[in-house]
Design an enzyme around this catalytic site. Structure first.
Site, PDB file in Angstrom:
ATOM      1  N   LYS A  83     -25.000  50.390   6.687  1.00 27.37           N
ATOM      2  CA  LYS A  83     -23.633  51.053   6.532  1.00 27.37           C
ATOM      3  C   LYS A  83     -23.090  51.241   7.869  1.00 27.37           C
ATOM      4  O   LYS A  83     -23.574  51.666   8.719  1.00 27.37           O
ATOM      5  CB  LYS A  83     -23.720  52.264   5.987  1.00 27.37           C
ATOM      6  CG  LYS A  83     -22.489  52.889   4.911  1.00 27.37           C
ATOM      7  CD  LYS A  83     -22.708  53.900   4.228  1.00 27.37           C
ATOM      8  CE  LYS A  83     -21.560  54.468   3.469  1.00 27.37           C
ATOM      9  NZ  LYS A  83     -21.781  55.704   2.999  1.00 27.37           N
TER      10      LYS A  83
HETATM   11  O1  G3P Z   1     -19.289  57.679  -0.369  1.00 23.30           O
HETATM   12  C1  G3P Z   1     -18.735  58.452   0.547  1.00 23.30           C
HETATM   13  C2  G3P Z   1     -18.573  59.830   0.232  1.00 23.30           C
HETATM   14  O2  G3P Z   1     -19.979  60.356   0.296  1.00 23.30           O
HETATM   15  C3  G3P Z   1     -17.538  60.869   0.765  1.00 23.30           C
HETATM   16  O3  G3P Z   1     -17.325  61.573  -0.277  1.00 23.30           O
HETATM   17  O4  G3P Z   1     -16.357  63.554  -1.207  1.00 23.30           O
HETATM   18  O5  G3P Z   1     -17.280  63.593   1.154  1.00 23.30           O
HETATM   19  O6  G3P Z   1     -15.130  62.729   0.727  1.00 23.30           O
HETATM   20  P1  G3P Z   1     -16.586  62.933  -0.028  1.00 23.30           P
END
Ligand code: G3P
Length: 218
Positions: A83
């Site tokens: 990634k």
């Molecule tokens: O896959 C990306 C994710 O982990 C981000 O999620 O909820 O932190 O925006 P969030």
């Protein structure tokens, strides 16, 4: 459509993998830090839990160091997917890894042009963050629709749309309707997809009637 679990919690991943619904896992530096685990040991453990791609993120900012980190991570297991962030260095590293036949997930995508660049660099997956766009008053799902249309316009763009920052069953429903290739879901969101009050109510009524019949199947 593929379901990935967005988590670094091995118990939660193992629990969901047992349903046969999990095609891969995504992690990020924040999730790894929250787990308190050694990164490489954690990635090895997750890679053994699921057959599909496990995204492990580099933390360097320049392409050369990203590639060194990628090699360390790729040595862990065959299903590691590197990634990288959506920067010019990230895209340079993507090109080189893709030319070596390695899977790359380009993350932190917030615009259609960024998704176009990632596909052009040879990313296996592009990760648009729908929840974080919603957080700032933009429309995350609209971006997914735009990327779908752009990728469908050009057959040479082969990246899969991996919807990330998914916060609700509605994000999942909309992603599936648009035709996203993958969604990565926090365990609690994946588990919540099954919920419907009429299912619970209906099952309760069926079981109550069955009990009245006095029968048993096995
Ligand atoms: O896959 C990306 C994710 O982990 C981000 O999620 O909820 O932190 O925006 P969030």
């Amino acid at each position: 459509m593929k379901f990935f679990v967005d988590s670094a919690d091995t118990d939660a991943i193992a629990d969901l993998a047992a349903t046969g619904m999990v095609d891969g896992v995504t992690t990020n530096p924040s999730l790894v830090a929250k787990s308190g685990r050694d990164f490489k040991e954690l990635v090895a453990e997750i890679c053994a839990l699921v057959p599909g791609p496990v995204s492990a993120e580099v933390t360097a900012l320049d392409a050369d160091t990203m590639l060194k980190e990628a090699d360390e991570l790729l040595a862990i297991a065959d299903n590691v997917c590197i990634k990288v962030p959506l920067t010019w260095d990230g895209l340079k590293a993507t090109r080189q890894l893709a030319d070596r036949g390695k899977m790359v997930n380009v993350t932190l995508c917030f615009s259609a042009n960024q998704a176009l660049l990632a596909a052009k660099a040879g990313a296996a997956f592009i990760s648009p963050f729908v929840g974080r766009l919603d957080d700032i008053g933009a429309d995350g799902m609209r971006l997914i629709g735009e990327i779908r249309q752009i990728y469908d316009n050009y057959s040479e763009l082969e990246s899969q749309i991996l919807v990330a920052s998914v916060r609700s069953p509605e994000h999942m429903r909309a992603s599936a309707l648009i035709g996203a290739d993958v969604a990565t879901l926090p365990p609690e969101v994946l588990k919540s997809l099954i919920a419907h009050p009429l299912t619970d109510k209906g099952l309760e009524a069926f079981l109550a009637d069955w009990q009245k019949s006095g029968q048993s199947i096995a």
